[in-house]
Scaffold this motif. Structure first.
Motif, mmCIF file in Angstrom:
data_model
loop_
_atom_site.group_PDB
_atom_site.id
_atom_site.type_symbol
_atom_site.label_atom_id
_atom_site.label_comp_id
_atom_site.label_asym_id
_atom_site.label_seq_id
_atom_site.Cartn_x
_atom_site.Cartn_y
_atom_site.Cartn_z
ATOM 1 N N ALA A 11 3.006 1.168 8.843
ATOM 2 C CA ALA A 11 3.999 0.387 8.160
ATOM 3 C C ALA A 11 3.484 -0.769 7.116
ATOM 4 O O ALA A 11 4.191 -1.188 6.253
ATOM 5 N N ASN A 12 2.281 -1.144 7.482
ATOM 6 C CA ASN A 12 1.763 -2.213 6.682
ATOM 7 C C ASN A 12 1.110 -1.867 5.461
ATOM 8 O O ASN A 12 0.664 -2.703 4.290
ATOM 9 N N LEU A 13 1.082 -0.415 4.921
ATOM 10 C CA LEU A 13 0.719 -0.117 3.600
ATOM 11 C C LEU A 13 1.952 -0.286 2.762
ATOM 12 O O LEU A 13 3.057 -0.098 3.060
ATOM 13 N N PRO A 14 1.437 -0.548 1.344
ATOM 14 C CA PRO A 14 2.607 -0.892 0.545
ATOM 15 C C PRO A 14 3.309 0.375 0.195
ATOM 16 O O PRO A 14 2.468 1.354 0.070
ATOM 17 N N ARG A 15 4.569 0.204 -0.095
ATOM 18 C CA ARG A 15 5.210 1.433 -0.569
ATOM 19 C C ARG A 15 5.408 1.331 -2.111
ATOM 20 O O ARG A 15 5.989 0.393 -2.622
ATOM 21 N N LEU A 44 0.474 9.789 1.886
ATOM 22 C CA LEU A 44 -0.726 8.860 1.659
ATOM 23 C C LEU A 44 -1.358 9.093 0.119
ATOM 24 O O LEU A 44 -1.735 10.301 0.137
ATOM 25 N N ASP A 45 -1.545 7.960 -0.536
ATOM 26 C CA ASP A 45 -1.941 8.040 -1.837
ATOM 27 C C ASP A 45 -2.916 7.064 -1.924
ATOM 28 O O ASP A 45 -3.109 5.972 -1.311
#
Length: 527
Positions: free
Chosen positions: A120-124, A156-157
């Motif tokens: 959840a902490n990864l930027p979207r 995931l990128d």
């Protein structure tokens, strides 16, 4: 090595034909002559028993050596199969594993955990795909359709590393009316290495690539030349790493004080080669001693030897719980109230070696099963809310199980050959029994120091990549880097962000502020 002090219960007794032959000799030979012959026969029989027992011990040792050489998969191979592998010079661990998989295995198949959720902490970053023109028209009435929602999927990128030159322009100002006041310019922000050709982020990435990703500096040098066209030698990168280590030495000292002020420390050590530059052409085997708190701070201490002086100087007058393996260097150190605790994983490992020698061993296999039950109880206790509930569960279930384990081990020691793997396991466990049962007195104590051993795994992986420490002086600096890197990993603190926030200007900060900047303190302040 005297094996006759405890003869094997399976030693061969005289057969009926042998007894008849002895009676014939007794009738035909004179008394003194028969006595001389019989004493000689007894001597031969004792020598034969000794030889049989010695062969059994040597076969045990040979199998353990082969298992260690060919990997875990070879545990399921017979001695005959292992002997064939010895004759095959090009055999690899992959081939051994493939061969072992042909053997019947009792492993249970695990269910697939399913699709993982992205953190959840990864930027979207959203990408909206619009319908084509023909799909925007209703096929029924020909009117334009409206958006009623979205079908959403996530992957995931990554953005590939993009190198660029950061040009910093400092504004200069002067008064045209008062030339005598001179020129003033904007202050330059603090940097990790002043006047360095690379930015702080490049320096930090170099450290992380080496000690988190285990990429040697010569490979990093080649990568930079390939991606940027800039030729930076390994010596230059090594200078960056050592500078970071030098800056982090006071930080490691502050982290050490955190551990000493606490009540519980786990300790372990691992060898690491170091170049001595003495002209001998050989590396010296030094050691990295690791001291840590479960799920907390980790501090590495570099020492040229494995003697008692290392832990004595590091721990000082520490008077809390110290959990280690059975290495004698940890004895007689610390303050007068220090409490020594043992590790059940080390004890179980010795009995597991016996099971590796003989998977159906009737003595060691039940002991390993009981120790596994002990770990299962402690896993249940670990999830109890509060130390009181954890202690109550241990007293209820673990204490009676320990009595069973001890009786099994004492019985096994009476039957084991003195130099066998089983005897070694029994003696190790019974000698450390008081330390191994400390967890019944101290609820915060873990059953093993596996967490400390896990912190050593990056060192073992790194040794295969960066080979050795460049000098004894570099050892202390590398230990400081490893202390910060491993502490951040345990505390789930992004090490790149932490180093970027703490390293610039660290040398100019007063030493009294360092306790507020350690990874543990940083997590407490920013959580």
């Amino acid at each position: 090595m005297s094996l006759l002090t405890n003869p094997s219960p399976t030693s061969t007794a005289p057969t009926s034909s042998e007894l008849e032959l002895i009676e014939q000799l007794k009738r035909q030979l004179a008394g003194p002559l028969f006595t001389a012959v019989s004493s000689q026969l007894e001597s031969y029989q004792n020598r034969l028993q000794y030889a049989e027992l010695k062969i059994r011990v040597l076969e045990e040792r040979l199998r353990l050596v082969r298992i260690a050489k060919y990997g875990p998969g070879s545990e399921r191979l017979s001695d005959a199969q292992l002997e064939l592998l010895e004759l095959e010079p090009g055999v690899s661990r992959v081939e051994v594993q493939a061969e072992s998989e042909l053997q019947p295995s009792a492993k249970k198949t695990r269910n697939h955990p399913g699709r993982q959720e992205l953190a959840a902490n990864l930027p979207r970053v959203e990408l909206i795909l619009a319908c084509t023109l023909e799909r925007c028209i209703c096929k029924g009435c020909g009117k334009e359709t409206v958006v009623i929602g979205y079908e959403e999927s996530s992957q995931l990128d990554v953005e590939p590393a993009k190198y660029f030159v950061r040009v910093t322009k400092r504004e200069k100002r002067a008064c045209k009316s008062c030339e005598e006041q001179g020129v003033v310019s904007a202050p330059l922000p603090s940097r990790i290495i002043e006047k360095c050709l690379a930015s702080d982020q490049i320096v930090i990435d170099t450290v992380i690539s080496k000690y988190c990703d285990h990429t040697p500096l010569y490979r990093q040098s080649a990568i930079l030349q390939r991606d940027t066209g800039l030729e930076l030698s390994r010596a230059t990168l090594d200078g960056w790493v050592l500078k970071v280590g030098e800056l982090l030495i006071p930080m490691a000292s502050a982290m050490r004080q955190e551990l000493i002020n606490g009540r519980y420390i786990q300790a372990d050590e691992t060898p690491v080669d170091v170049q001595m530059h003495e002209g001998r052409g050989r590396n010296h085997q030094a050691y990295l001693w690791q001291y840590s708190r479960p799920e907390g701070t980790v501090v590495f201490d570099f020492r040229l030897g494995r003697g008692r002086d290392g832990p004595r100087q590091f721990l000082g007058k520490f008077e809390g719980l110290l959990q280690t393996d059975g290495y004698a260097a940890y004895d007689q150190i610390g303050g007068p109230k220090i409490v020594h605790a043992g590790c059940w994983s080390h004890a179980e490992r010795y009995f597991s070696e016996v099971v590796q020698l003989n998977p159906h061993d009737p003595v060691a296999t039940p002991i390993v099963a009981r120790i596994d039950e002990l770990f299962a109880i402690d896993a249940e206790a670990r999830h109890q809310l509060g130390l009181e509930a954890r202690d109550a569960l241990r007293q209820e279930k673990a204490r009676p199980l320990l009595d069973v384990i001890r009786k099994q081990i004492e019985a096994a020691r009476c039957r084991a050959l003195p130099a066998s793997a089983l005897a070694k396991a029994c003696n190790y466990t019974l000698t450390l029994w008081e330390k191994l049962t400390r967890f019944l007195e101290y609820p915060e104590l873990e059953l093993s120091n596996n967490l400390a051993e896990n912190s050593m795994r990056p060192i073992a992986i790194g040794r295969k990549n960066w080979i050795h420490v460049g000098s004894p002086q570099a050892g202390t600096k590398i230990a400081a880097i490893l202390s910060v890197v491993e502490s951040c990993r345990r505390l789930k603190l992004p090490v790149r962000d932490y180093l970027a926030a703490v390293l610039p200007g660290l040398a100019d900060r007063p030493i009294q502020r360092l306790p507020d900047l350690t990874p543990a303190a940083w997590v407490a302040q920013h959580s």
